[in-house]
Design an enzyme around this catalytic site. Sequence first.
Site, PDB file in Angstrom:
ATOM      1  N   LYS A  70      -1.611  -3.965   2.252  1.00 17.23           N
ATOM      2  CA  LYS A  70      -0.891  -2.694   2.243  1.00 17.23           C
ATOM      3  C   LYS A  70      -1.864  -1.538   2.150  1.00 17.23           C
ATOM      4  O   LYS A  70      -2.836  -1.584   1.403  1.00 17.23           O
ATOM      5  CB  LYS A  70       0.012  -2.701   0.990  1.00 17.23           C
ATOM      6  N   LYS A 106      -6.354  -0.620   4.893  1.00 17.94           N
ATOM      7  CA  LYS A 106      -6.349   0.790   5.293  1.00 17.94           C
ATOM      8  C   LYS A 106      -6.582   0.877   6.790  1.00 17.94           C
ATOM      9  O   LYS A 106      -7.271   0.032   7.363  1.00 17.94           O
ATOM     10  CB  LYS A 106      -7.473   1.552   4.575  1.00 17.94           C
ATOM     11  N   SER A 365       6.162   2.804  -2.050  1.00 20.93           N
ATOM     12  CA  SER A 365       6.138   2.035  -0.795  1.00 20.93           C
ATOM     13  C   SER A 365       6.618   0.606  -1.052  1.00 20.93           C
ATOM     14  O   SER A 365       7.334   0.018  -0.246  1.00 20.93           O
ATOM     15  CB  SER A 365       4.708   1.967  -0.247  1.00 20.93           C
TER      16      SER A 365
HETATM   17  N1  GLU Z   1      -2.001   6.144   1.564  1.00 23.92           N
HETATM   18  C1  GLU Z   1      -1.487   5.979   0.246  1.00 23.92           C
HETATM   19  C2  GLU Z   1      -2.592   5.536  -0.696  1.00 23.92           C
HETATM   20  O1  GLU Z   1      -3.739   5.760  -0.438  1.00 23.92           O
HETATM   21  C3  GLU Z   1      -0.268   5.092   0.201  1.00 23.92           C
HETATM   22  C4  GLU Z   1      -0.442   3.701   0.674  1.00 23.92           C
HETATM   23  C5  GLU Z   1       0.851   2.933   0.805  1.00 23.92           C
HETATM   24  O2  GLU Z   1       1.906   3.461   0.469  1.00 23.92           O
HETATM   25  O3  GLU Z   1       0.791   1.793   1.258  1.00 23.92           O
HETATM   26  O4  GLU Z   1      -2.346   5.030  -1.750  1.00 23.92           O
END
Ligand code: GLU
Length: 473
Positions: A70, A106, A365
């Site tokens: 994730k 990521k 999320s």
């Molecule tokens: N981009 C966000 C973070 O860096 C959210 C990641 C997500 O919700 O999977 O935590």
Amino acid sequence: MSSSAPNFFQSVQSYFDKATKFTDIDAGILQQIKVCNAVYRLNFPVKIGNEVKVIEAYRVQHSHHRLPTKGGIRYSMHVNQDEVMALATLMTYKCAIVDVPFGGAKGGVKINPWDYTEEELERITRRYTSELVKRNFIGPAIDVPAPDYGTGPREMAWIYDTYRTFKDNEIDAAGCVTGKPVSQNGIVGRTEATGRGVYFGIREACSVAEDMQKLGLKPGIGGKTMAVQGLGNVGSYTAMISQDEGDVKIVGIGEVEGAIYKESGIDIHDLIRFRKETGSILNYPGAISFGKEEREKVLEFECDILVPAALENAIHADNAPRVKAKIIAEAANGPLTAEAEKILLEKGKLILPDLFLNAGGVTVSYFEWLKNLSHTRFGRLEKRFNQRTYDNLISYIEKTTQKKVDDFERTLIARGADEIDLVRSGLEETMINAYHSVRDIKLSKGINDYRTASFVCAIEKIADDYSALGIFP
Ligand code: GLU
């Protein structure tokens, strides 16, 4: 930043190495936890105007100890392999600390999203998604992207729609991406989630009298002054919720066009309206303005809490000695370099690290993914039942005490939770627990700083998973 300074990925790895000294985990397991499991670097063509543009992109899955993996997708010209690897690594540890049962990942697309039209961005997003589908790098049980810098619900809707066109009969397809618009199988409260989580984390830290005393501050978040770098999604929600619910005084704001300072306080809603109207935060009534060249001044403003909510490496060896805030709350990912952290810790500052402080986004999320898998919204089954139970209880109390509860109070007490109530409550619970589990580790192991304690917390949980999986003895 000096050129000899370690890059973001090296900084993250050095934090990891520092933390391992406080664990007694087997060196092989530590190595497995540290490395990035899969790095997918791709180039794909997209027609922009009359030209074909080749776009560089990445998806990194740092750890498969839990699945799916994730993490967000960022659109920025700064995207490079090291950066995406560093951010994916942080996601693994972040998820572990807040008990979100995912590995970290990521994505990055090397574009400046503000250089493209909406139609072009849609084309880029759909093509990137198709490439991920082709390689099996996306799916509700595989890898679940989300928004990050330069992306938002709109991009997530395109990703979901593209995925669906490939996986027409996959019943859980909506769980292939989170941060979707609410109308497209998203969840209420996701947009504010990272900022709200940052607020809960700061509030909890400020509630510990002993820690505040060490900083020469009164316990409690109310009345504290705050400066925020970045009025994007995370920065603006952190500022709004801190002001509205925490009674915090916002004294400084920094953005691309410059920075402003107002000792008597800036009404953040009014400033956001002002920026919409004028296109800039500069010349906000009653505030001192610093132009584009001096925008980093926001990091040096006089205040209790500094919230860097922009990109990584904002505070480095050169400007760290000039940071006046006593609490540095990392709303962005990696806003402090390792050198800056050392300088600030030596000065006795309290640093609340990204690793748990900005985990509110991925936490909600997770709630969205659960909602997608259960195919129903939270609260649907129990809301009316709870409301009726409380209502019956009030009626019973009225009957036995012969006292009438007025209508206003009745509606306040006799209510069942909506999805937003449950999302916020789940997030609050998560952030409070995360803060205390990290603080307990810090105290019990005699660790000097919250970042190292956060890494130890994450590493121990992941190592436990590996032994539970029977992968390691
Ligand atoms: N981009 C966000 C973070 O860096 C959210 C990641 C997500 O919700 O999977 O935590």
